[in-house]
Scaffold this active site. Sequence first.
Site, PDB file in Angstrom:
ATOM      1  N   ASP A 136       0.863  -1.184   0.000  1.00 23.32           N
ATOM      2  CA  ASP A 136       0.000   0.000   0.000  1.00 23.32           C
ATOM      3  C   ASP A 136       0.897   1.230   0.000  1.00 23.32           C
ATOM      4  O   ASP A 136       1.695   1.422   0.926  1.00 23.32           O
ATOM      5  CB  ASP A 136      -0.897   0.018   1.239  1.00 23.32           C
ATOM      6  CG  ASP A 136      -1.969  -1.057   1.196  1.00 23.32           C
ATOM      7  OD1 ASP A 136      -2.245  -1.576   0.106  1.00 23.32           O
ATOM      8  OD2 ASP A 136      -2.527  -1.377   2.260  1.00 23.32           O
TER       9      ASP A 136
ATOM     10  N   ASP B 243     -13.589  -4.386  -2.387  1.00 26.59           N
ATOM     11  CA  ASP B 243     -13.492  -4.170  -0.945  1.00 26.59           C
ATOM     12  C   ASP B 243     -14.834  -4.526  -0.321  1.00 26.59           C
ATOM     13  O   ASP B 243     -15.846  -3.872  -0.588  1.00 26.59           O
ATOM     14  CB  ASP B 243     -13.143  -2.709  -0.640  1.00 26.59           C
ATOM     15  CG  ASP B 243     -11.740  -2.351  -1.094  1.00 26.59           C
ATOM     16  OD1 ASP B 243     -10.889  -3.253  -1.185  1.00 26.59           O
ATOM     17  OD2 ASP B 243     -11.485  -1.158  -1.352  1.00 26.59           O
TER      18      ASP B 243
END
Length: 261
Positions: free
Chosen positions: A17, A136
């Site tokens: 990330d 997600d």
Amino acid sequence: MTRKASNLARRIIPCLDVRDGEVVKGIQFRDHRVMGGIIELATRYSAEGADELVFYDITASPQGRSVDSDWVSLVAEVIDIPFCVAGGIRSVEDARKVLQRGADKISINTPAVQRPGLINELVEEFGSQCVVVGVDSVLQDGVWTTRQMTGIPDQMQQTGRTTLDWIEEVVQRGAGEIVLNCMGSDGTRQGFDIKQLKAARELVNVPLIASGGAGNASHFIEVFEQADVDGALAATVFHNNKVPIPALKEMLSAAGIGVRL
């Protein structure tokens, strides 16, 4: 849906990330802390035998911009394994810039939710093998539902779409791979969400990548054996070297799970 057993090696995929030029990691998409430099970690994972890498520019979509492609070129220069890049890719041109910098695949999440036709456009231009859709997902009132803008917690939003319906739609639109980010498990190190991943696996035949919850080597064995996923993505356990990739692959091989050693 019955899926034919795959002869392809199962993939081990470190997830990086990216925020402000550094690799960070949070718990359930919150409270991010710096884990290291992009090039430092990419080089390390390539040398350790990772099958591919995934980079998420986590603030790109919430900030209304596309991924910063400058570091993509640097990554391409130092590793010799495939890598995928995600973050605010909203058009064919956005994707082209990233692919031309050296990425092998692009992944879209929030932009696909906001304009599903983007999936079709990218597939038509670059082929299904280049187009990954990240999903997600969180359990809400007994139903798996999707979220967008997850890179900045205060901007996270419901999409109004259930997870399984959305997965079916993106595959129908031509996506070549699904990364299912089980948000309730993310960063907890309590194991992958086997139930949710099995439900997704029963729906689609395209490669399915498990994301969220890895805490030890046995969790990887479980997700491959029980959910029949094609790859397992993790961050924290790799960043802190709690699960070294060479040792993990040896354990998977010993358990009868095909991996590239």
